[in-house]
Design a protein around this motif. Structure first.
Motif, PDB file in Angstrom:
ATOM      1  N   VAL A  71       1.293   8.786 -20.330  1.00 13.05           N
ATOM      2  CA  VAL A  71       0.737   7.557 -19.761  1.00 13.05           C
ATOM      3  C   VAL A  71       1.831   6.739 -19.078  1.00 13.05           C
ATOM      4  O   VAL A  71       1.663   6.229 -17.962  1.00 13.05           O
ATOM      5  CB  VAL A  71       0.032   6.732 -20.856  1.00 13.05           C
ATOM      6  N   PHE A  72       2.982   6.617 -19.758  1.00 11.12           N
ATOM      7  CA  PHE A  72       4.079   5.845 -19.199  1.00 11.12           C
ATOM      8  C   PHE A  72       4.547   6.447 -17.869  1.00 11.12           C
ATOM      9  O   PHE A  72       4.803   5.723 -16.892  1.00 11.12           O
ATOM     10  CB  PHE A  72       5.241   5.796 -20.191  1.00 11.12           C
ATOM     11  N   LEU A  73       4.668   7.761 -17.820  1.00 15.14           N
ATOM     12  CA  LEU A  73       5.131   8.430 -16.611  1.00 15.14           C
ATOM     13  C   LEU A  73       4.188   8.155 -15.446  1.00 15.14           C
ATOM     14  O   LEU A  73       4.627   7.832 -14.326  1.00 15.14           O
ATOM     15  CB  LEU A  73       5.231   9.933 -16.875  1.00 15.14           C
ATOM     16  N   ASN A  74       2.911   8.254 -15.671  1.00 10.39           N
ATOM     17  CA  ASN A  74       1.939   8.031 -14.602  1.00 10.39           C
ATOM     18  C   ASN A  74       1.882   6.569 -14.181  1.00 10.39           C
ATOM     19  O   ASN A  74       1.773   6.262 -12.988  1.00 10.39           O
ATOM     20  CB  ASN A  74       0.553   8.504 -15.050  1.00 10.39           C
ATOM     21  N   VAL A  75       1.964   5.652 -15.149  1.00 12.15           N
ATOM     22  CA  VAL A  75       1.933   4.221 -14.822  1.00 12.15           C
ATOM     23  C   VAL A  75       3.154   3.828 -14.004  1.00 12.15           C
ATOM     24  O   VAL A  75       3.057   3.098 -13.006  1.00 12.15           O
ATOM     25  CB  VAL A  75       1.826   3.383 -16.112  1.00 12.15           C
ATOM     26  N   VAL A  76       4.330   4.311 -14.426  1.00 10.37           N
ATOM     27  CA  VAL A  76       5.561   3.980 -13.697  1.00 10.37           C
ATOM     28  C   VAL A  76       5.508   4.540 -12.280  1.00 10.37           C
ATOM     29  O   VAL A  76       5.843   3.845 -11.310  1.00 10.37           O
ATOM     30  CB  VAL A  76       6.787   4.517 -14.460  1.00 10.37           C
ATOM     31  N   LEU A 122       5.030   3.383  -6.569  1.00  9.81           N
ATOM     32  CA  LEU A 122       4.381   3.712  -5.304  1.00  9.81           C
ATOM     33  C   LEU A 122       3.676   2.498  -4.702  1.00  9.81           C
ATOM     34  O   LEU A 122       3.724   2.273  -3.495  1.00  9.81           O
ATOM     35  CB  LEU A 122       3.387   4.850  -5.530  1.00  9.81           C
ATOM     36  N   LEU A 123       3.038   1.689  -5.547  1.00 10.38           N
ATOM     37  CA  LEU A 123       2.311   0.520  -5.048  1.00 10.38           C
ATOM     38  C   LEU A 123       3.260  -0.593  -4.605  1.00 10.38           C
ATOM     39  O   LEU A 123       2.964  -1.329  -3.657  1.00 10.38           O
ATOM     40  CB  LEU A 123       1.355   0.000  -6.122  1.00 10.38           C
ATOM     41  N   LEU A 124       4.378  -0.734  -5.301  1.00  6.01           N
ATOM     42  CA  LEU A 124       5.297  -1.816  -4.970  1.00  6.01           C
ATOM     43  C   LEU A 124       6.236  -1.468  -3.815  1.00  6.01           C
ATOM     44  O   LEU A 124       6.802  -2.367  -3.188  1.00  6.01           O
ATOM     45  CB  LEU A 124       6.134  -2.184  -6.198  1.00  6.01           C
ATOM     46  N   LEU A 179      -1.074  -8.379   4.132  1.00  2.49           N
ATOM     47  CA  LEU A 179      -0.852  -7.524   2.971  1.00  2.49           C
ATOM     48  C   LEU A 179      -1.529  -6.165   3.137  1.00  2.49           C
ATOM     49  O   LEU A 179      -0.951  -5.128   2.769  1.00  2.49           O
ATOM     50  CB  LEU A 179      -1.394  -8.226   1.718  1.00  2.49           C
ATOM     51  N   ALA A 180      -2.724  -6.142   3.695  1.00  2.00           N
ATOM     52  CA  ALA A 180      -3.437  -4.868   3.845  1.00  2.00           C
ATOM     53  C   ALA A 180      -2.688  -3.921   4.771  1.00  2.00           C
ATOM     54  O   ALA A 180      -2.691  -2.700   4.567  1.00  2.00           O
ATOM     55  CB  ALA A 180      -4.848  -5.121   4.370  1.00  2.00           C
ATOM     56  N   ALA A 181      -2.032  -4.487   5.798  1.00  5.16           N
ATOM     57  CA  ALA A 181      -1.314  -3.647   6.753  1.00  5.16           C
ATOM     58  C   ALA A 181      -0.123  -2.944   6.109  1.00  5.16           C
ATOM     59  O   ALA A 181       0.315  -1.906   6.599  1.00  5.16           O
ATOM     60  CB  ALA A 181      -0.839  -4.488   7.937  1.00  5.16           C
ATOM     61  N   ARG A 182       0.397  -3.492   4.998  1.00  8.19           N
ATOM     62  CA  ARG A 182       1.529  -2.858   4.327  1.00  8.19           C
ATOM     63  C   ARG A 182       1.140  -1.516   3.719  1.00  8.19           C
ATOM     64  O   ARG A 182       2.002  -0.700   3.394  1.00  8.19           O
ATOM     65  CB  ARG A 182       2.072  -3.764   3.218  1.00  8.19           C
ATOM     66  N   TYR A 183      -0.145  -1.292   3.552  1.00  9.04           N
ATOM     67  CA  TYR A 183      -0.610  -0.027   2.977  1.00  9.04           C
ATOM     68  C   TYR A 183      -1.404   0.813   3.976  1.00  9.04           C
ATOM     69  O   TYR A 183      -1.868   1.888   3.621  1.00  9.04           O
ATOM     70  CB  TYR A 183      -1.481  -0.299   1.752  1.00  9.04           C
ATOM     71  N   ALA A 184      -1.531   0.322   5.207  1.00 11.71           N
ATOM     72  CA  ALA A 184      -2.389   1.021   6.163  1.00 11.71           C
ATOM     73  C   ALA A 184      -1.671   1.430   7.442  1.00 11.71           C
ATOM     74  O   ALA A 184      -2.282   2.097   8.283  1.00 11.71           O
ATOM     75  CB  ALA A 184      -3.588   0.138   6.526  1.00 11.71           C
ATOM     76  N   THR A 185      -0.409   1.049   7.619  1.00  8.74           N
ATOM     77  CA  THR A 185       0.306   1.383   8.846  1.00  8.74           C
ATOM     78  C   THR A 185       1.436   2.352   8.568  1.00  8.74           C
ATOM     79  O   THR A 185       2.046   2.340   7.492  1.00  8.74           O
ATOM     80  CB  THR A 185       0.872   0.113   9.512  1.00  8.74           C
ATOM     81  N   GLY A 186       1.720   3.168   9.574  1.00  8.38           N
ATOM     82  CA  GLY A 186       2.809   4.125   9.443  1.00  8.38           C
ATOM     83  C   GLY A 186       4.162   3.454   9.340  1.00  8.38           C
ATOM     84  O   GLY A 186       5.061   3.938   8.640  1.00  8.38           O
ATOM     85  N   ALA A 228       4.951   0.661   7.852  1.00  7.77           N
ATOM     86  CA  ALA A 228       5.194   0.172   6.495  1.00  7.77           C
ATOM     87  C   ALA A 228       5.623   1.314   5.575  1.00  7.77           C
ATOM     88  O   ALA A 228       6.540   1.161   4.760  1.00  7.77           O
ATOM     89  CB  ALA A 228       3.931  -0.505   5.955  1.00  7.77           C
ATOM     90  N   TRP A 229       4.995   2.462   5.714  1.00  7.65           N
ATOM     91  CA  TRP A 229       5.352   3.587   4.850  1.00  7.65           C
ATOM     92  C   TRP A 229       6.680   4.213   5.256  1.00  7.65           C
ATOM     93  O   TRP A 229       7.380   4.796   4.416  1.00  7.65           O
ATOM     94  CB  TRP A 229       4.231   4.626   4.851  1.00  7.65           C
ATOM     95  N   ARG A 230       7.053   4.087   6.514  1.00  2.74           N
ATOM     96  CA  ARG A 230       8.401   4.529   6.907  1.00  2.74           C
ATOM     97  C   ARG A 230       9.463   3.630   6.283  1.00  2.74           C
ATOM     98  O   ARG A 230      10.528   4.099   5.866  1.00  2.74           O
ATOM     99  CB  ARG A 230       8.537   4.550   8.424  1.00  2.74           C
ATOM    100  N   GLU A 231       9.175   2.330   6.215  1.00  2.00           N
ATOM    101  CA  GLU A 231      10.099   1.426   5.532  1.00  2.00           C
ATOM    102  C   GLU A 231      10.197   1.759   4.051  1.00  2.00           C
ATOM    103  O   GLU A 231      11.281   1.707   3.457  1.00  2.00           O
ATOM    104  CB  GLU A 231       9.652  -0.024   5.726  1.00  2.00           C
ATOM    105  N   ALA A 232       9.052   2.112   3.432  1.00  2.00           N
ATOM    106  CA  ALA A 232       9.071   2.517   2.026  1.00  2.00           C
ATOM    107  C   ALA A 232       9.867   3.805   1.843  1.00  2.00           C
ATOM    108  O   ALA A 232      10.599   3.967   0.851  1.00  2.00           O
ATOM    109  CB  ALA A 232       7.641   2.691   1.517  1.00  2.00           C
ATOM    110  N   ALA A 233       9.738   4.733   2.806  1.00  2.00           N
ATOM    111  CA  ALA A 233      10.521   5.968   2.730  1.00  2.00           C
ATOM    112  C   ALA A 233      12.017   5.669   2.804  1.00  2.00           C
ATOM    113  O   ALA A 233      12.823   6.297   2.110  1.00  2.00           O
ATOM    114  CB  ALA A 233      10.100   6.912   3.852  1.00  2.00           C
TER     115      ALA A 233
END
Length: 429
Positions: A71-76, A81-83, A115-122, A124-129
């Motif tokens: 449970v801990f592994l999946n929650v972390v 991933l969300l943050l 906030l929604a765009a942080r999870y819907a645009t390429g 934002a995910w490149r910045e996360a990468a």
């Protein structure tokens, strides 16, 4: 190819005087300022890695993994991933600013779209990468590089620390006297320039990854295709070509022919030792050259440099004539159709003209590459950006010319630059 002052570290590394410039110190500053940021961000991968190691050890020992650990592994993992897209916002802002240490080309900030765009645009995910790159890859590479530096320093210091009863392990051998350690110290000294260059290579690689992931232009809204009606344009260009041909043949060409004859007759009446002989000879040659040029225009509006030098040579000639330093890189293994070469030539000519007039750029890169079925022309400048086909006829006219050749024009020009003009011209052997 016109020489220009380097605008980023990768360019500077190819210069012979690189070690004597300020670029190595800028690279070193970039690496040193990366350490605290990468150290903090490395805690995220460690939080995920620790339970993964525990789970792996349990599996290797044949023990079942506890429910709490699962449970801990999946929650972390889910939390990280969300943050990540949110945490990437301040990190990306700092990195765009810090990239100026090794890259003088401006990297515009990404606008906040909610906030929604942080999870819907390429973007934002490149910045996360990049966040994961900075927290996982960079620390590992830095540790390896630090070990290499320490090893070189040990080689240099080995003659000074060895003594009676003291042994020093250098590489795969053991030195018991300064004389035995001296050759290793010489090797260490010779490796110092290599390390100096390695600092630049490491910083340039990290900067290239940062620029690739943090540049927001590759989103579909930023890379726009400028298209026009091909059928209408082909008809319009053909009608215009016939009109120009008719006007030149019926009006300008006879007058130029008559002018050349008159100058030739006047030259026959002037003695060779007369002061007017040389100007008349020059005028006669210019008149004949202008006739040749008009015939070329009538035949298809193809510059003579294309015929004499080919596309690569003609583009380099344009680069030499540009007031902005231009680098030309070509990958053309075989001749191309004349129509494709002519279109590509005028694309580069118009693009360089626009850069000189509007971009306030310090350097331009032109790339020509043949993929086998498509000729790709890319013109990149480090100017102010903000090019918009809707604000002028230059880009629209260029798009018309490209569309008439059944090609397409792509433009990326965010405010602050850089501007990338990409033209794809299909052809068949």
């Amino acid at each position: 190819m016109t020489s220009a002052a380097p605008t980023h570290l990768a360019q500077a590394l190819r210069r012979r005087r690189y070690p004597l410039t300020g670029w190595p110190w800028r690279a070193l500053a970039y690496l040193l300022t990366s350490v605290p940021l990468a150290g903090v961000l490395s805690l995220g991968p460690l939080v995920v890695l620790a339970p993964l190691v525990a789970a792996t050890n349990a599996a290797r020992q044949g023990r079942p993994m506890s429910l709490s650990l699962t449970v801990f592994l999946n929650v972390v993992a889910l939390t990280v991933l969300l943050l990540a897209p949110l945490l990437a916002v301040p990190v990306a802002a700092v990195e765009r600013y810090r990239l100026g240490l090794v890259d003088d080309r401006p990297l515009p900030p990404a606008p906040w779209r909610g906030l929604a765009a942080r999870y819907a645009t390429g973007a934002a995910w490149r910045e996360a990468a990049y966040l994961f790159f900075l927290g996982a890859v960079v620390p590992a590479v830095y540790w390896l590089f630090t070990l290499i530096v320490l090893m070189v320093l040990l080689l240099i210091a080995s003659p000074f620390v060895v003594g009676p009863g003291e042994q020093v392990v250098v590489l795969w051998a053991t030195a018991e006297t300064p004389a035995q350690a001296a050759p290793y110290a010489i090797v260490g000294v010779l490796l110092l320039p290599v390390l100096w260059y390695a600092v630049g290579v490491l910083a340039a690689a990290q900067g290239a990854v940062a620029r690739w992931l943090l540049w927001a232009a590759p989103d579909g809204t930023a890379l726009r295709e400028v298209t026009r009606s091909r059928a209408r344009l082909v008809d319009a260009y053909e009608a215009e070509r016939r009109r120009i041909e008719r006007d030149l043949h019926d009006a300008a060409q006879p007058r130029l022919t008559n002018l050349g004859l008159q100058i030739g007759l006047a030259r026959l009446d002037v003695p060779d030792d007369s002061p007017a002989a040389r100007p008349l000879d020059a005028a006669h040659e210019q008149a004949k050259g202008l006739m040749v040029l008009l015939r070329q225009i009538v035949r298809g509006i193809r510059p003579q440099s294309l015929t004499d030098l080919g596309l690569a040579g003609a583009v380099r000639e344009l680069a030499d004539e540009s007031p902005v330093p231009v680098g030309v890189h070509t990958d053309l293994a075989r001749p191309l159709p004349e129509a494709v070469e002519t279109t590509a030539y005028f694309v580069v000519s118009e693009a360089l003209g626009n850069v000189a007039r509007h971009a306030a750029a310090t350097g331009v890169e032109v790339r020509l590459s043949d993929t086998g079925r498509v000729l790709v022309v890319e013109v990149t400048d480090d100017g102010r950006g903000g090019a918009d086909p809707a604000r002028g006829s230059g880009l629209t006219g260029l798009a018309d010319r490209v569309a008439a050749a059944d090609g397409r024009l792509l433009l990326s020009s965010p405010p602050g630059g850089p501007t990338v003009l990409r033209v794809e011209l299909p052809w068949s052997a």
